[in-house]
Write a protein that holds these residues in place. Structure first.
Motif, PDB file in Angstrom:
ATOM      1  N   ASP A  66      16.691   7.343  16.346  1.00 55.84           N
ATOM      2  CA  ASP A  66      17.873   7.221  17.260  1.00 55.84           C
ATOM      3  C   ASP A  66      17.296   7.374  18.728  1.00 55.84           C
ATOM      4  OD1 ASP A  66      17.347   9.760  16.884  1.00 55.84           O
ATOM      5  OD2 ASP A  66      19.148  10.502  16.152  1.00 55.84           O
ATOM      6  N   SER A  67      16.204   7.762  18.974  1.00 57.20           N
ATOM      7  CA  SER A  67      15.621   7.878  20.059  1.00 57.20           C
ATOM      8  C   SER A  67      14.930   6.617  20.721  1.00 57.20           C
ATOM      9  CB  SER A  67      14.582   9.029  20.246  1.00 57.20           C
ATOM     10  OG  SER A  67      15.305  10.399  19.873  1.00 57.20           O
ATOM     11  N   LEU A  68      14.931   5.358  19.825  1.00 58.17           N
ATOM     12  CA  LEU A  68      14.470   4.073  19.943  1.00 58.17           C
ATOM     13  C   LEU A  68      12.670   4.291  20.031  1.00 58.17           C
ATOM     14  CD1 LEU A  68      16.281   3.021  23.244  1.00 58.17           C
ATOM     15  CD2 LEU A  68      16.698   2.579  20.872  1.00 58.17           C
ATOM     16  N   ASP A  69      12.241   5.241  19.316  1.00 54.78           N
ATOM     17  CA  ASP A  69      10.713   5.340  18.970  1.00 54.78           C
ATOM     18  C   ASP A  69      10.409   4.643  17.797  1.00 54.78           C
ATOM     19  OD1 ASP A  69      10.148   7.097  21.161  1.00 54.78           O
ATOM     20  OD2 ASP A  69      10.599   8.789  20.012  1.00 54.78           O
ATOM     21  N   TYR A  70       9.479   3.961  17.671  1.00 59.40           N
ATOM     22  CA  TYR A  70       9.242   2.811  16.820  1.00 59.40           C
ATOM     23  C   TYR A  70       7.948   3.309  15.987  1.00 59.40           C
ATOM     24  CZ  TYR A  70      10.629  -1.620  14.496  1.00 59.40           C
ATOM     25  OH  TYR A  70      11.061  -2.459  13.823  1.00 59.40           O
ATOM     26  N   GLU A  71       7.812   3.108  14.766  1.00 60.84           N
ATOM     27  CA  GLU A  71       6.574   3.407  14.173  1.00 60.84           C
ATOM     28  C   GLU A  71       6.298   2.475  13.000  1.00 60.84           C
ATOM     29  OE1 GLU A  71       6.606   7.115  11.846  1.00 60.84           O
ATOM     30  OE2 GLU A  71       6.938   8.270  13.615  1.00 60.84           O
ATOM     31  N   ASN A  72       5.158   1.695  13.037  1.00 59.52           N
ATOM     32  CA  ASN A  72       4.997   0.754  11.850  1.00 59.52           C
ATOM     33  C   ASN A  72       4.031   1.231  10.930  1.00 59.52           C
ATOM     34  OD1 ASN A  72       6.368  -1.454  13.279  1.00 59.52           O
ATOM     35  ND2 ASN A  72       4.592  -1.641  14.928  1.00 59.52           N
ATOM     36  N   TYR A  73       4.338   0.700   9.634  1.00 56.54           N
ATOM     37  CA  TYR A  73       3.682   0.957   8.573  1.00 56.54           C
ATOM     38  C   TYR A  73       3.139  -0.409   7.968  1.00 56.54           C
ATOM     39  CZ  TYR A  73       5.273   5.502   9.208  1.00 56.54           C
ATOM     40  OH  TYR A  73       5.547   6.909   9.830  1.00 56.54           O
ATOM     41  N   ASP A  74       1.719  -0.466   7.900  1.00 59.52           N
ATOM     42  CA  ASP A  74       1.085  -1.803   7.239  1.00 59.52           C
ATOM     43  C   ASP A  74       1.132  -1.398   5.554  1.00 59.52           C
ATOM     44  OD1 ASP A  74       1.111  -3.403   9.245  1.00 59.52           O
ATOM     45  OD2 ASP A  74      -0.998  -2.293  10.074  1.00 59.52           O
ATOM     46  N   ILE A  75       1.239  -2.726   5.047  1.00 56.59           N
ATOM     47  CA  ILE A  75       1.189  -2.345   3.388  1.00 56.59           C
ATOM     48  C   ILE A  75      -0.041  -3.293   2.879  1.00 56.59           C
ATOM     49  CG2 ILE A  75       2.348  -2.711   1.107  1.00 56.59           C
ATOM     50  CD1 ILE A  75       4.980  -2.380   2.981  1.00 56.59           C
TER      51      ILE A  75
END
Length: 280
Positions: free
Chosen positions: A251-260
């Motif tokens: 909700d703070s617009l921080d983005y985390e990506n997780y590769d599979i």
């Protein structure tokens, strides 16, 4: 052109258990996906084909040691309406215009504006010869997660028994036709951005609200289709899933990506297709 349009169908896809590479918690994820669609074409007198269609897709992830992504128990729904118009122009050109308003959500809360997406395409194709066509245009798509404008590019090579098509950013396919069987190879992209609204525990053991979730993947492998009668076609495919990624926005617009990790998949389905035209 109607020969390439599938009228209705349903399918099941299983994405095998795979490691979440960017997670410190040694997480693994498996995804089952169910898809249903229907297309209703209508040909007008002015060489225009109108298509009204509906699609429903449900993805259900299952995780081992789900301490970071928080996906266990989440259901990812896509419900879309498609309107498309294909019009024949002069000098063997044709134009495709499509609009695809979509509901992409987990249904964790009451519906709001962020549950809705708009995808669309504006694409031209030139039939250079009976065996070669090319084209291009622009697409607004969420297949890569976040909605974005992407140029489209098409090259199609056909013979009496085979077809090779590059249709970017959607797929690259090769098909060889027998009397009832079609065998081929494919590389195809799929995905969406979902309005999520759930809580998770991040790698720092902090409780974070997941506002939006994106899930994308590319499948590569062989395909086989078998035609039963005039209208029914059985389809199966398998191979490797690559470039799988889950993106989480708080909700703070921080983005985390997780590769599979790359792992096998298999898919089977049944579709209704138009009858084949008699060769003269």
């Amino acid at each position: 052109m109607s020969q390439n349009l599938q009228l209705a169908g349903l399918s099941y896809t299983r994405f095998s258990n795979a490691e979440v590479l960017d997670s410190p918690q040694n997480e693994n994820v498996e995804v089952n996906e169910y898809n249903f669609f229907v297309n209703l074409p209508k040909t007008l007198k002015n060489e225009t084909i109108l298509i009204n269609g509906l699609q429903y897709r449900l993805a259900t992830p299952f995780l081992d040691n789900d301490l970071n992504l928080g996906l266990e128990g989440q259901q990812l729904h896509v419900i879309g309406y498609r309107f498309a118009a294909i019009h024949q122009l002069e000098h063997k050109w044709r134009v495709l215009v499509s609009l695809n308003p979509t509901l992409s959500t987990t249904f964790n809360t009451a519906l709001e504006g962020d549950d809705f997406l708009l995808n669309g395409t504006f694409h031209f194709v030139k039939e250079k010869t009976d065996h070669f066509a090319y084209g291009g245009g622009i697409a607004l798509t969420s297949s890569y997660g976040l909605p974005r404008l992407i140029p489209t590019l098409q090259f199609t090579f056909k013979s009496d028994n085979a077809k090779f098509e590059i249709l970017l950013p959607r797929h690259i396919t090769y098909d060889y036709y027998f009397e009832k069987f079609t065998v081929g190879l494919q590389m195809a992209v799929s995905g969406s951005r979902y309005n999520a609204n759930y809580s998770r525990v991040n790698s720092l053991n902090e409780i974070k609200q997941v506002d939006k979730l994106s899930y994308t993947r590319v499948i590569v492998g062989p395909t086989i289709n078998y035609r039963i009668g005039s209208f029914i076609q059985l389809e199966a495919s398998g191979g490797i899933t690559i470039a799988r990624r889950v993106g989480l926005q708080d909700d703070s617009l921080d983005y985390e990506n997780y590769d599979i990790a790359n792992r096998p998949f298999f898919q089977f389905g049944i579709v209704i297709v138009p009858p084949k035209k008699d060769k003269k």
